[in-house]
Scaffold this active site. Sequence first.
Site, PDB file in Angstrom:
ATOM      1  N   GLU A   2       5.663  -5.933   7.615  1.00  0.00           N
ATOM      2  CA  GLU A   2       4.947  -4.973   8.448  1.00  0.00           C
ATOM      3  C   GLU A   2       5.600  -4.635   9.783  1.00  0.00           C
ATOM      4  OE1 GLU A   2       2.232  -6.447   5.375  1.00  0.00           O
ATOM      5  OE2 GLU A   2       3.610  -7.427   6.756  1.00  0.00           O
ATOM      6  N   GLY A  41       0.814  -1.203   0.000  1.00  0.00           N
ATOM      7  CA  GLY A  41       0.000   0.000   0.000  1.00  0.00           C
ATOM      8  C   GLY A  41       0.849   1.254   0.000  1.00  0.00           C
ATOM      9  N   GLY A  79       0.344  -5.589   0.744  1.00  0.00           N
ATOM     10  CA  GLY A  79      -0.881  -5.554  -0.050  1.00  0.00           C
ATOM     11  C   GLY A  79      -0.785  -6.313  -1.354  1.00  0.00           C
ATOM     12  N   ASP A 101      -1.294  -8.022   7.519  1.00  0.00           N
ATOM     13  CA  ASP A 101      -2.739  -7.937   7.273  1.00  0.00           C
ATOM     14  C   ASP A 101      -3.051  -8.523   5.903  1.00  0.00           C
ATOM     15  OD1 ASP A 101      -1.546  -5.835   5.809  1.00  0.00           O
ATOM     16  OD2 ASP A 101      -3.290  -4.533   6.033  1.00  0.00           O
TER      17      ASP A 101
END
Length: 362
Positions: free
Chosen positions: A148, A67, A125, A156
């Site tokens: 992350e 992202g 992502g 995620d």
Amino acid sequence: MSDEPVVLIEQRDGLGLITLNRPKAINALTHAMALTITEQLRAWAVDDSVRTVAITGAGERGLCAGGDIVAIHHDAKEQQAAGHVGSAADSATGKFWRDEYILNALIGRYPKPYVAVMDGIVMGGGVGLSAHGSHRIVTERSAVGMPEVGIGFIPDVGGTYLLSRAPGEIGTHIALTTARMKAGDAIAAGFADYYVPADQVPALLTTLRTETADIAIAKFATAAPESELLAQREWIDACYSADSVSEIVARLHAHEASEAATAATAVLSKSPVALQVTLRSLRSARGADSLEAVLNEEYRVSIASLASHDLVEGIRAQVIDKDRDPSWSPPTLDEVTAEQVDAYFAELGTRELGLTTPEEQP
């Protein structure tokens, strides 16, 4: 500035082709891109003229680097200043994550073959756009990872679902060290299925126009390189099966394998609270019965992260100022309290993601 769309949509005979088209940003995903992909996938799902869907990235650097973390940094700073976790779900990033996770779930249950070309860099992502698909292809250039915890965040996009289902404790090692997987590792860890040389990808995409996904891939897939991670499972399983990050680090330091000492150093450089939350997320995901259930919990954790000190500080150190010297809070694993970890898993009330499986739907 180019007027070319950031997502290219093409239908070639029986193939629906999605190309992420931000090559200068390694095709980093934006909210608008996620919405465009979701809309197109839903349309193709009921279009009898489309047999197979494929997703790839423009340029030579990768499918998707994740992202837009600079935008996330901006929102996180605002949420930290406001101090209201619940309102983070209503921020631009909170809304982006909601729609992104809905897309991840759609890919996970897509009714047609979904061929993801995981060439080059595939991070965060980008994993969510590819590794939940039915036919996942890596090349000799693939570098797949969930980085992350290095920016004070927690894996995620369904990443904890995938990591928790990797053989033994390989997924825990990847998550806590942010290790990048090469092609053989990605296949061994369950993030990919097939190895296709990069120079054969254009021909594969052409063949997908007229052949089924299984037949087309069989024409170009070759034996994958050996997995270095799989060869190290003995020490990885022995060390990462511990119930706490502190014990994992202690076992890594005590193990005779030189790779274990290197891993300990990598873990200790990451956000202590993100590490603790990540381990709990992985253990929880291991017991979950669906991708949707994991995404629901990941959404709670992500929203809490958006109001945290370490996400702001981690992105600052790695991307904004690039001094690579984050000041984590708390600064050590032993100073992270159970209450701080619990806060990441707090329910969001009316702001829950609320994904359900087909079996759970009325």
